[in-house]
Design a protein around this motif. Structure first.
Motif, PDB file in Angstrom:
ATOM      1  N   PRO A 114      31.075   4.911 -29.023  1.00 50.46           N
ATOM      2  CA  PRO A 114      30.287   5.574 -30.072  1.00 50.46           C
ATOM      3  C   PRO A 114      28.822   5.133 -30.017  1.00 50.46           C
ATOM      4  O   PRO A 114      28.513   4.021 -29.573  1.00 50.46           O
ATOM      5  N   ALA A 115      27.951   5.998 -30.466  1.00 49.66           N
ATOM      6  CA  ALA A 115      26.537   5.618 -30.556  1.00 49.66           C
ATOM      7  C   ALA A 115      26.395   4.553 -31.638  1.00 49.66           C
ATOM      8  O   ALA A 115      27.121   4.574 -32.636  1.00 49.66           O
ATOM      9  N   PRO A 116      25.492   3.614 -31.458  1.00 54.42           N
ATOM     10  CA  PRO A 116      25.274   2.618 -32.511  1.00 54.42           C
ATOM     11  C   PRO A 116      24.834   3.299 -33.807  1.00 54.42           C
ATOM     12  O   PRO A 116      24.094   4.280 -33.783  1.00 54.42           O
ATOM     13  N   LYS A 117      25.295   2.772 -34.920  1.00 55.18           N
ATOM     14  CA  LYS A 117      24.890   3.283 -36.237  1.00 55.18           C
ATOM     15  C   LYS A 117      23.613   2.598 -36.702  1.00 55.18           C
ATOM     16  O   LYS A 117      22.896   3.121 -37.540  1.00 55.18           O
ATOM     17  N   THR A 118      23.377   1.414 -36.177  1.00 54.83           N
ATOM     18  CA  THR A 118      22.279   0.575 -36.623  1.00 54.83           C
ATOM     19  C   THR A 118      21.189   0.515 -35.566  1.00 54.83           C
ATOM     20  O   THR A 118      21.477   0.401 -34.379  1.00 54.83           O
ATOM     21  N   THR A 119      19.967   0.579 -36.020  1.00 56.48           N
ATOM     22  CA  THR A 119      18.837   0.291 -35.143  1.00 56.48           C
ATOM     23  C   THR A 119      18.530  -1.186 -35.343  1.00 56.48           C
ATOM     24  O   THR A 119      18.139  -1.606 -36.433  1.00 56.48           O
ATOM     25  N   ALA A 120      18.757  -1.947 -34.311  1.00 57.31           N
ATOM     26  CA  ALA A 120      18.568  -3.403 -34.409  1.00 57.31           C
ATOM     27  C   ALA A 120      17.092  -3.745 -34.555  1.00 57.31           C
ATOM     28  O   ALA A 120      16.209  -3.001 -34.126  1.00 57.31           O
ATOM     29  N   ALA A 121      16.860  -4.890 -35.145  1.00 59.70           N
ATOM     30  CA  ALA A 121      15.497  -5.409 -35.271  1.00 59.70           C
ATOM     31  C   ALA A 121      14.932  -5.667 -33.882  1.00 59.70           C
ATOM     32  O   ALA A 121      15.668  -5.873 -32.922  1.00 59.70           O
ATOM     33  N   VAL A 122      13.626  -5.682 -33.787  1.00 58.17           N
ATOM     34  CA  VAL A 122      12.935  -5.963 -32.531  1.00 58.17           C
ATOM     35  C   VAL A 122      12.293  -7.339 -32.648  1.00 58.17           C
ATOM     36  O   VAL A 122      11.784  -7.705 -33.706  1.00 58.17           O
ATOM     37  N   ILE A 123      12.349  -8.084 -31.561  1.00 54.04           N
ATOM     38  CA  ILE A 123      11.614  -9.342 -31.494  1.00 54.04           C
ATOM     39  C   ILE A 123      10.567  -9.188 -30.402  1.00 54.04           C
ATOM     40  O   ILE A 123      10.864  -8.672 -29.318  1.00 54.04           O
ATOM     41  N   THR A 124       9.357  -9.591 -30.694  1.00 55.13           N
ATOM     42  CA  THR A 124       8.298  -9.503 -29.692  1.00 55.13           C
ATOM     43  C   THR A 124       8.411 -10.673 -28.726  1.00 55.13           C
ATOM     44  O   THR A 124       8.958 -11.728 -29.069  1.00 55.13           O
ATOM     45  N   ARG A 125       7.874 -10.494 -27.552  1.00 55.66           N
ATOM     46  CA  ARG A 125       7.883 -11.599 -26.589  1.00 55.66           C
ATOM     47  C   ARG A 125       7.043 -12.756 -27.109  1.00 55.66           C
ATOM     48  O   ARG A 125       7.345 -13.913 -26.841  1.00 55.66           O
ATOM     49  N   GLU A 126       5.997 -12.458 -27.896  1.00 56.59           N
ATOM     50  CA  GLU A 126       5.162 -13.521 -28.457  1.00 56.59           C
ATOM     51  C   GLU A 126       5.962 -14.407 -29.410  1.00 56.59           C
ATOM     52  O   GLU A 126       5.833 -15.636 -29.387  1.00 56.59           O
ATOM     53  N   THR A 127       6.800 -13.792 -30.228  1.00 53.83           N
ATOM     54  CA  THR A 127       7.640 -14.576 -31.143  1.00 53.83           C
ATOM     55  C   THR A 127       8.652 -15.396 -30.365  1.00 53.83           C
ATOM     56  O   THR A 127       8.833 -16.588 -30.625  1.00 53.83           O
ATOM     57  N   LEU A 128       9.303 -14.771 -29.382  1.00 54.51           N
ATOM     58  CA  LEU A 128      10.318 -15.484 -28.610  1.00 54.51           C
ATOM     59  C   LEU A 128       9.706 -16.655 -27.849  1.00 54.51           C
ATOM     60  O   LEU A 128      10.258 -17.763 -27.868  1.00 54.51           O
ATOM     61  N   ILE A 129       8.583 -16.449 -27.207  1.00 51.67           N
ATOM     62  CA  ILE A 129       8.000 -17.573 -26.463  1.00 51.67           C
ATOM     63  C   ILE A 129       7.530 -18.666 -27.416  1.00 51.67           C
ATOM     64  O   ILE A 129       7.614 -19.854 -27.091  1.00 51.67           O
ATOM     65  N   SER A 130       7.084 -18.302 -28.612  1.00 50.01           N
ATOM     66  CA  SER A 130       6.686 -19.352 -29.565  1.00 50.01           C
ATOM     67  C   SER A 130       7.891 -20.188 -29.964  1.00 50.01           C
ATOM     68  O   SER A 130       7.773 -21.407 -30.100  1.00 50.01           O
ATOM     69  N   TRP A 131       9.052 -19.557 -30.112  1.00 52.98           N
ATOM     70  CA  TRP A 131      10.276 -20.324 -30.386  1.00 52.98           C
ATOM     71  C   TRP A 131      10.526 -21.306 -29.254  1.00 52.98           C
ATOM     72  O   TRP A 131      10.837 -22.473 -29.482  1.00 52.98           O
TER      73      TRP A 131
END
Length: 157
Positions: free
Chosen positions: A22-39
């Motif tokens: 089935p197609a996803p019902k939810t549009t997942a949140a997006v994380i930017t590469r800037e946020t991920l690299i800061s983590w």
């Protein structure tokens, strides 16, 4: 891929792998590469503080973001409950999905996982898509490349 359909005389079009689900019902949140690299630069670790899932298959070349696990997209849908079951015991709250651009496999998988999280009434965990996928990461500059294993610059030229 087209195959001959001799009874009709026209080529039959093979359905994409994800059409079986089935197609996803939810549009997942997006994380930017800037946020991920800061983590990552703050000392957060993939596999301990968050999970990175690389869904590339034949385009799996040029390197992988450090700490990622690779799950073939074709087998993902049926393994979502098992993957989910492992994460709360590890107190992981963020699962980040990516493919080449995160417009296909990564986005779809993040949506499926977000759907499953909602079905479990889990308000602590989040499924996210890495904005621009591995292509955006690998071409964003040296600080991103340093956070990749098996980086091959020739693939990203």
């Amino acid at each position: 891929m087209a195959t001959s359909n001799h009874s009709v005389g026209e080529p039959a079009v093979e359905k994409p792998w994800h059409a079986a689900y089935p197609a996803p019902k939810t549009t997942a949140a997006v994380i930017t590469r800037e946020t991920l690299i800061s983590w990552m630069l703050e000392g957060k670790l993939a596999g301990k503080d968050f999970v990175l899932v690389d869904l590339r298959r034949t385009d799996f070349e040029g390197g992988i973001i450090r700490g990622s696990i690779n799950i073939p997209a074709q087998s993902l849908y049926s393994t979502i409950p098992s993957l989910y079951a492992l994460l709360p015991t590890a107190t992981i709250r963020n699962v980040i999905w990516y493919c080449g651009s995160s417009h296909g496999r990564g986005n779809r998988a993040a949506g499926w996982f977000a759907d499953y999280i909602k079905e479990q009434d889990n308000t602590q965990m989040e499924s996210r898509t890495l904005e621009e996928g591995i292509k955006g990461w690998a071409t964003a500059g040296d600080e991103y490349v340093r956070m990749m294993d098996e980086y091959d610059a020739t693939v990203w030229k």
